[in-house]
Design an enzyme around this catalytic site. Structure first.
Site, short mmCIF file in Angstrom:
data_model
loop_
_atom_site.label_atom_id
_atom_site.label_comp_id
_atom_site.label_asym_id
_atom_site.label_seq_id
_atom_site.Cartn_x
_atom_site.Cartn_y
_atom_site.Cartn_z
N CYS A 114 5.15 -38.38 -25.72
CA CYS A 114 4.36 -38.76 -24.55
C CYS A 114 2.86 -38.89 -24.85
O CYS A 114 2.14 -39.55 -24.12
CB CYS A 114 4.58 -37.76 -23.42
SG CYS A 114 6.31 -37.64 -22.91
N HIS A 251 -1.11 -39.02 -18.41
CA HIS A 251 0.31 -39.26 -18.68
C HIS A 251 1.09 -38.96 -17.41
O HIS A 251 0.87 -37.94 -16.77
CB HIS A 251 0.77 -38.38 -19.84
CG HIS A 251 2.26 -38.35 -19.98
ND1 HIS A 251 3.02 -39.50 -20.04
CD2 HIS A 251 3.14 -37.31 -20.06
CE1 HIS A 251 4.29 -39.17 -20.15
NE2 HIS A 251 4.39 -37.86 -20.16
N ASN A 281 8.65 -40.87 -15.72
CA ASN A 281 8.00 -40.57 -17.00
C ASN A 281 8.47 -41.59 -18.03
O ASN A 281 9.62 -41.56 -18.46
CB ASN A 281 8.37 -39.14 -17.43
CG ASN A 281 7.71 -38.73 -18.73
OD1 ASN A 281 7.15 -39.55 -19.46
ND2 ASN A 281 7.77 -37.45 -19.04
#
Length: 324
Positions: A114, A251, A281
């Protein structure tokens, strides 16, 4: 005068298939309320059968190049941040290189999950500052749907697929925070926590792809602490305060993490660009997806100060301060 890496174009791509929480609730023991309460997610995009990470990355790249007003032949470097490559090798970036018509320079992948886009942005920035590269294409692209256990409600509801890209070009600056371009990047990792967020597969261990496993509460705790620290590091390095930042593009892991980080740092929520509700996500793709959306709808304007921050498995985490 110093060299800065200026963002001259952004682009993104989301697969056409939308999966709502209601659809997932028909497959696993969950509900729309349960998912929204714990993550803020209401839907996610999922790649079609046969649609690969390089396909998503190429579409985002072409849109970023169009926004920058240049062709692929003008690019010197392609970096793709991904944890879900098409193949073990070659690098997904080399496929993108070929498809955009880039015949010189070099291309490679970065894997920091990520945090990958922030890592890739930092690497490209350093190549530009060293004089080896004039124009770089930095892409975050993921097909996390391919590494999910669709019977595990604690993970399958959280992720989606997508890609985002930016074009960087060398420009001259005076060495102050008033310069346009990347002002600083800050990267960290701590491998002692690898077992809190990982995939239980790989070529040398199991010879399988594996699935995502996560200790959600522990990840949340580390995320808020580490992200607050690395954002503070970026502000201190540039002699700035939280109030100097126009926008934060975090993020998009979880709305609660975004809210927790904002509260810890004193950022108002209306300064946080949030797409997690619609994108879920998307790992390395989440920051460039959100950045492209906020640039495209006019929220982020030329000259504004934007802070990017992310944390992923490893743990890895980082931040980048950019004047658009």
């Amino acid at each position: 005068m110093i060299v800065r890496s200026q963002i001259i174009g952004c682009g993104s791509y989301l697969p056409s298939r939308l999966v709502t929480n209601a659809e997932l609730a028909a497959q696993v023991d969950t509900s729309d309320e349960w998912i929204v309460e714990r993550s803020g997610i209401r839907q996610r995009h999922i790649a079609a059968e046969g649609e690969t990470t390089s396909d998503l990355a190429t579409n985002a790249a072409l849109r970023a190049l169009e926004a920058a007003g240049i062709s692929g032949s003008a690019v010197d470097l392609v970096i793709v941040a991904t944890a879900t490559p098409d193949n073990t090798f070659p690098a997904t970036a080399t496929k993108v290189q070929s498809r955009i018509g880039m015949r010189h320079g070099f291309a490679f992948d970065v894997q920091a999950v990520c945090s990958g886009f922030v890592y890739a942005l930092s690497v490209a920035d350093n190549f530009i500052k060293s004089g080896q590269v004039q124009t770089a294409l930095v892409i975050g692209a993921e097909t996390f749907s391919r590494i999910l256990d669709w019977t595990d409600r604690t993970t399958c509801v959280l992720f989606g697929d997508g890609a985002g890209a930016v074009v960087l070009r060398a420009s001259r600056g005076k060495g102050s925070s008033a310069d346009r371009g990347i002002l600083s990047t800050h990267l960290h990792s701590d491998g002692s926590h690898y077992d809190l967020l990982y995939v239980d597969g790989g070529p040398s261990s199991t010879q399988t792809v594996g699935h995502v496993h996560m200790e959600g509460r522990e990840v949340f705790r580390h995320a808020v602490i580490n992200l607050a620290a690395v954002v503070g590091e970026a502000l201190a390095a540039n002699d700035l305060k939280a109030s100097d930042i126009d926008w934060v593009v975090p993020h998009q892991a979880n709305r609660r993490i975004i809210e927790g980080t904002a509260k810890k740092l004193g950022f108002p929520l209306d300064k946080m660009v949030m797409t997690v509700e619609r994108h879920a996500n998307t790992s390395a793709a989440s920051i460039p997806l959100a950045l492209t959306e906020a640039v495209g709808d006019g929220r982020i304007k030329p000259g504004q100060l934007v802070l990017l921050e992310a944390m992923g498995g490893g743990f890895t985490w980082g931040s980048a301060l950019v004047r658009m």
